[in-house]
Design an enzyme around this catalytic site. Structure first.
Site, PDB file in Angstrom:
ATOM      1  N   SER A  65     -49.978 -14.620  26.752  1.00 49.36           N
ATOM      2  CA  SER A  65     -51.152 -14.587  27.620  1.00 49.36           C
ATOM      3  C   SER A  65     -52.324 -13.824  27.015  1.00 49.36           C
ATOM      4  O   SER A  65     -53.436 -13.863  27.535  1.00 49.36           O
ATOM      5  CB  SER A  65     -50.790 -13.973  28.980  1.00 49.36           C
ATOM      6  OG  SER A  65     -49.928 -14.821  29.703  1.00 49.36           O
ATOM      7  N   GLY A 125     -55.979 -17.924  28.712  1.00 46.74           N
ATOM      8  CA  GLY A 125     -57.166 -18.755  28.852  1.00 46.74           C
ATOM      9  C   GLY A 125     -57.643 -18.978  30.273  1.00 46.74           C
ATOM     10  O   GLY A 125     -57.144 -18.412  31.238  1.00 46.74           O
ATOM     11  N   CYS A 158     -48.687 -16.140  37.498  1.00 47.37           N
ATOM     12  CA  CYS A 158     -49.906 -15.837  36.730  1.00 47.37           C
ATOM     13  C   CYS A 158     -50.762 -17.101  36.518  1.00 47.37           C
ATOM     14  O   CYS A 158     -51.395 -17.563  37.445  1.00 47.37           O
ATOM     15  CB  CYS A 158     -49.545 -15.148  35.415  1.00 47.37           C
ATOM     16  SG  CYS A 158     -50.930 -14.240  34.684  1.00 47.37           S
ATOM     17  N   GLY A 205     -57.251 -12.368  33.388  1.00 50.44           N
ATOM     18  CA  GLY A 205     -58.690 -12.171  33.444  1.00 50.44           C
ATOM     19  C   GLY A 205     -59.366 -13.100  34.434  1.00 50.44           C
ATOM     20  O   GLY A 205     -60.591 -13.074  34.574  1.00 50.44           O
ATOM     21  N   HIS A 258     -46.546 -10.287  37.437  1.00 46.17           N
ATOM     22  CA  HIS A 258     -45.382 -10.726  36.666  1.00 46.17           C
ATOM     23  C   HIS A 258     -44.094 -10.145  37.245  1.00 46.17           C
ATOM     24  O   HIS A 258     -43.773  -8.983  36.996  1.00 46.17           O
ATOM     25  CB  HIS A 258     -45.519 -10.294  35.199  1.00 46.17           C
ATOM     26  CG  HIS A 258     -46.465 -11.138  34.423  1.00 46.17           C
ATOM     27  ND1 HIS A 258     -46.061 -12.251  33.720  1.00 46.17           N
ATOM     28  CD2 HIS A 258     -47.802 -11.046  34.250  1.00 46.17           C
ATOM     29  CE1 HIS A 258     -47.117 -12.811  33.139  1.00 46.17           C
ATOM     30  NE2 HIS A 258     -48.177 -12.098  33.454  1.00 46.17           N
ATOM     31  N   GLU A 277     -41.127 -10.705  36.352  1.00 42.85           N
ATOM     32  CA  GLU A 277     -40.163 -10.401  35.282  1.00 42.85           C
ATOM     33  C   GLU A 277     -40.448  -9.065  34.616  1.00 42.85           C
ATOM     34  O   GLU A 277     -39.579  -8.478  33.962  1.00 42.85           O
ATOM     35  CB  GLU A 277     -40.157 -11.521  34.242  1.00 42.85           C
ATOM     36  CG  GLU A 277     -41.253 -11.478  33.210  1.00 42.85           C
ATOM     37  CD  GLU A 277     -42.633 -11.852  33.717  1.00 42.85           C
ATOM     38  OE1 GLU A 277     -43.619 -11.635  32.987  1.00 42.85           O
ATOM     39  OE2 GLU A 277     -42.729 -12.369  34.860  1.00 42.85           O
TER      40      GLU A 277
END
Length: 354
Positions: free
Chosen positions: A45, A221, A246, A290, A331, A333
């Site tokens: 990421s 991205g 995410c 972001g 996240h 995880e």
């Protein structure tokens, strides 16, 4: 060797060079985690970004490739205050400097990373050049002015071919936009039978594959650049249980007709507070993004906000009112980071069971 950081607003910071000798360009961001520098560097990421670590000492427990989140570094550069050349950990295989050299990452150390972080918080994420090969400042300035980010790294960060990980439990289709290894490990731990699909997946292949559910992974991205994936996800909603993490969370919002937006400086670190509205409790979460979901855009699209960021109120989770579809921005995880929200995977297993 001297290291130089040049930001698009003209700020120049000088320090010492580390890692690969060279010059690199990217988006300057910061991460507030105190540990987990190896997992951060190998998280897909971070494609296209130069990472500033706010914690001052990096490398003190070394590097062990067993804990990497992918097989390479996707970040464009690394900025730290102090690097430890004498790691203390019986599992350590190499120093962080050795890792940066082996994986081809330009690094600058010996700078005030908290000052850099405050500057990013004020000005927002900036285009940046990082160099330790003697490139003059004027040349770095020209490179930054000419730099244009495509911001569609999710199309190339993940697998290029379909592959399987055998298990005896639920049949899961995992769409890889740049998946972290611990998401896969979390599914394996729950004995899932996993088929991993690349970016150019087909909804038809998933619907005809006998799967119990589909997981849309994290990735780098701008989610709005993933138009092809959004189109396929739209075909899946309401026909198969779905979890988005995410990037996957953002793509689900786009697939139902919502919108996403670029944040000023994003959320990156292992200490972000999130409130679970349904359970009336808070979690400390790991985050790296972001972009965020625009809440107003999903209110009439069948999605209900389930989690909210305790710092800025942004959408951290949502679910569909009618279909077995839910997602989280953080996240679960958690590598690196706290494991407060690992139950998200158990909830995914439960909705696949019906």
């Amino acid at each position: 060797m001297e290291g130089i950081i040049y930001m698009e607003d003209g700020r120049v910071i000088k320090g010492k060079g580390l890692g690969k000798i060279g010059t690199s360009l990217g988006e300057l961001v910061f991460n507030t985690s105190m540990t987990g520098y190896q997992e951060i560097l190998t998280d897909p990421s971070y494609g296209g970004q130069i990472i500033t670590m706010t914690y001052p000492l990096i490398g003190n427990y070394g590097v062990n490739m067993e804990f990497s989140e992918s097989d390479k570094v996707y970040a464009r550069g690394f900025i730290i205050k102090s690097a430890s050349n004498t790691p203390s950990n019986y599992k350590s295989q190499m120093s962080v400097d050795d890792m940066l050299k082996e994986m081809g990452v330009v690094c600058v150390c010996g700078v005030d990373t908290r000052m850099i972080t405050k500057h990013i918080r004020k000005e927002g994420a900036l285009k940046c050049a990082i160099s330790n090969d003697g490139t003059p400042v004027e040349e770095l300035k020209k490179m930054v002015e000419a730099y244009v980010s495509d911001d569609d790294w999710m199309k190339s960060a993940g697998t290029k071919e379909v592959y399987k990980i055998e298990g005896g439990g639920a049949n899961v289709a995992l769409v890889d936009f740049g998946v972290k290894a611990n998401i896969v490990r979390s599914l394996v731990k729950r004995d899932c039978n996993i088929t991993v699909f690349p970016y150019g997946f087909s909804a038809e292949d998933i619907l005809n594959g006998g799967f119990d559910g589909v997981l849309l992974s994290n990735g780098p991205g701008d989610p709005q650049k993933a138009a092809e994936a959004v189109c396929e996800i739209e075909k899946l909603i309401g026909k198969i249980p779905m979890l988005g993490i995410c990037m996957g969370h953002q793509l689900i919002s786009l697939a139902v007709g919502g919108q996403t937006y670029k944040m000023k400086y994003g959320h990156r670190g292992g200490n972000h507070g999130v409130f679970d509205i349904q359970k009336d409790r808070g979690y400390i979460t790991t985050q790296n993004h972001g972009y965020a979901v625009l809440e107003e855009s999903i209110k009439d699209k069948g999605m209900v906000v389930t989690h909210r960021n305790l710092n800025d109120g942004t959408v951290e989770g949502m679910k569909h009112e009618e279909f077995p579809v839910f997602s989280v921005q953080f996240h679960p995880e958690a590598c690196p980071g706290p494991q407060d929200s690992m139950h998200i995977f158990d909830e995914f297993i439960d909705i696949m069971k019906g």
